[in-house]
Design an enzyme around this catalytic site. Structure first.
Site, PDB file in Angstrom:
ATOM      1  N   SER A 158      50.651   2.447  18.174  1.00 15.90           N
ATOM      2  CA  SER A 158      51.860   2.972  18.794  1.00 15.90           C
ATOM      3  C   SER A 158      52.958   1.927  18.702  1.00 15.90           C
ATOM      4  O   SER A 158      52.690   0.726  18.593  1.00 15.90           O
ATOM      5  CB  SER A 158      51.602   3.290  20.274  1.00 15.90           C
ATOM      6  N   TYR A 183      48.745  -1.438  28.017  1.00 18.02           N
ATOM      7  CA  TYR A 183      48.795  -0.466  26.920  1.00 18.02           C
ATOM      8  C   TYR A 183      49.265  -1.154  25.641  1.00 18.02           C
ATOM      9  O   TYR A 183      48.700  -0.945  24.556  1.00 18.02           O
ATOM     10  CB  TYR A 183      49.732   0.677  27.292  1.00 18.02           C
TER      11      TYR A 183
END
Length: 320
Positions: A158, A183
């Site tokens: 990502s 994350y």
């Protein structure tokens, strides 16, 4: 320092769909494993691959939900897998290997994002454990089926990798927890995994890629409070998506991982990070989050993470 991180002019872009990048590609007789291939981008990936003729195995933590979501799709089979549980990873791999089949496309798509502090296994931080360590163990355990097919291994990262590199002094966030930085670390790990796997496996005919699929509203956001998504400008108070031009559809979001797995344009390449169906450029300091951070493609950090992951999971297909 030279880098392979430069666009190749694929002819595709942010608006391309998975079906479009597969146009003219016949996947009959090919087999893909798509983790989380029953929801969001994973579901669109499974649909497009089967439409092109591939058979797709979907390991799923929620098997009943997966079977319901995939009902009516030909060429799909569902099995159980919880990436946060290494015994579950072992069980799935052993069942698959017992079938005697080889893998052509391994797409590590499943993941969690910005969840509350959660511990799995021996106290591991859940995002690092699920997004990275579970996939690390899975690919290494499935290696006897990946190598013979000369597979492509696709690690879905990502743009969130910009949030954090690897916190080598505290990878499991035992000294304070930040859900977005955690994350980011997990997504950086997804890129570093592909970098080192490609380095280890290229001479055996296996290539690895990492990618940013784009911003898409999917069930990945399930851990985010509505108020936070409103504050970020993603949705309004009624739940409607704001600035839809800033988000991709699931069909567009699945395109880059499908392109990574199947495109002949990437023959002979590997170990690079992709976005918008092309190789990404290096990130430029001060620019909006695009491209790939140097910390995510550094070969020394990639080797260090591989060694740490092998130590934590007890699995390394390349150990001498």
């Amino acid at each position: 320092m030279s880098t392979a991180q430069h666009k190749i002019g694929s002819g595709f872009g942010a608006n391309s769909t998975a079906d479009e990048v597969l146009e003219g590609i016949d996947l009959t007789g090919k087999l893909a494993v798509v983790t989380g291939g029953y929801s969001g981008l994973g579901l669109e990936t499974t649909r497009s691959l089967t439409k092109a003729g591939a058979r797709v195995v979907v390991p799923a933590r929620r098997r009943a939900a997966a079977e319901e979501a995939l009902a009516g799709l030909d060429g799909v089979e569902v099995d159980e897998l919880d990436l946060g549980d290494l015994e579950s990873v072992r069980g799935f791999a052993e069942r698959f290997l017992a079938s005697g089949r080889t893998i052509d496309f391994m797409i590590d798509n499943a993941g969690i994002m910005a969840c509350p502090e959660t511990r799995v296994g021996p106290g591991w931080e859940a995002q690092f454990a699920t997004n990275h360590l579970g996939h690390f163990a899975l690919v290494n355990r499935l290696w006897p089926a990946i190598e013979p097919g000369g597979a492509r291994v696709v690690s879905v990262s990502s743009r969130g990798h910009h949030f954090s590199g690897i916190r080598w002094d505290d990878v499991h966030w035992r000294q304070g927890y930040d859900k977005w930085e955690a994350y980011g670390q997990a997504k950086t790990a997804n890129v570093l995994f592909a970098v080192h796997l490609d380095r280890l496996a290229a001479d055996r005919g296996v290539r690895a890629f990492a990618l940013h699929p784009g911003g898409i509203i999917t069930p990945l956001q399930r851990h985010l409070p509505k108020a936070e998504m409103v504050e970020r400008g993603w949705i309004d108070e009624q739940g409607n998506v704001l600035n839809p031009e800033g988000f991709k559809s699931p069909e567009q979001g699945a395109a880059t991982q499908v392109w990574a797995a199947t495109s002949p344009q990437l023959d002979g390449m590997g170990g690079v990070y992709l976005e918008d169906c092309d190789i990404a450029e290096p990130a430029v300091d001060g620019a909006e989050r695009s491209g790939v951070k140097a910390w995510a493609t550094d070969p020394e950090q990639a080797a260090r993470l591989w060694a740490l992951s092998a130590e934590l999971t007890g699995v390394d297909a390349f150990a001498a």
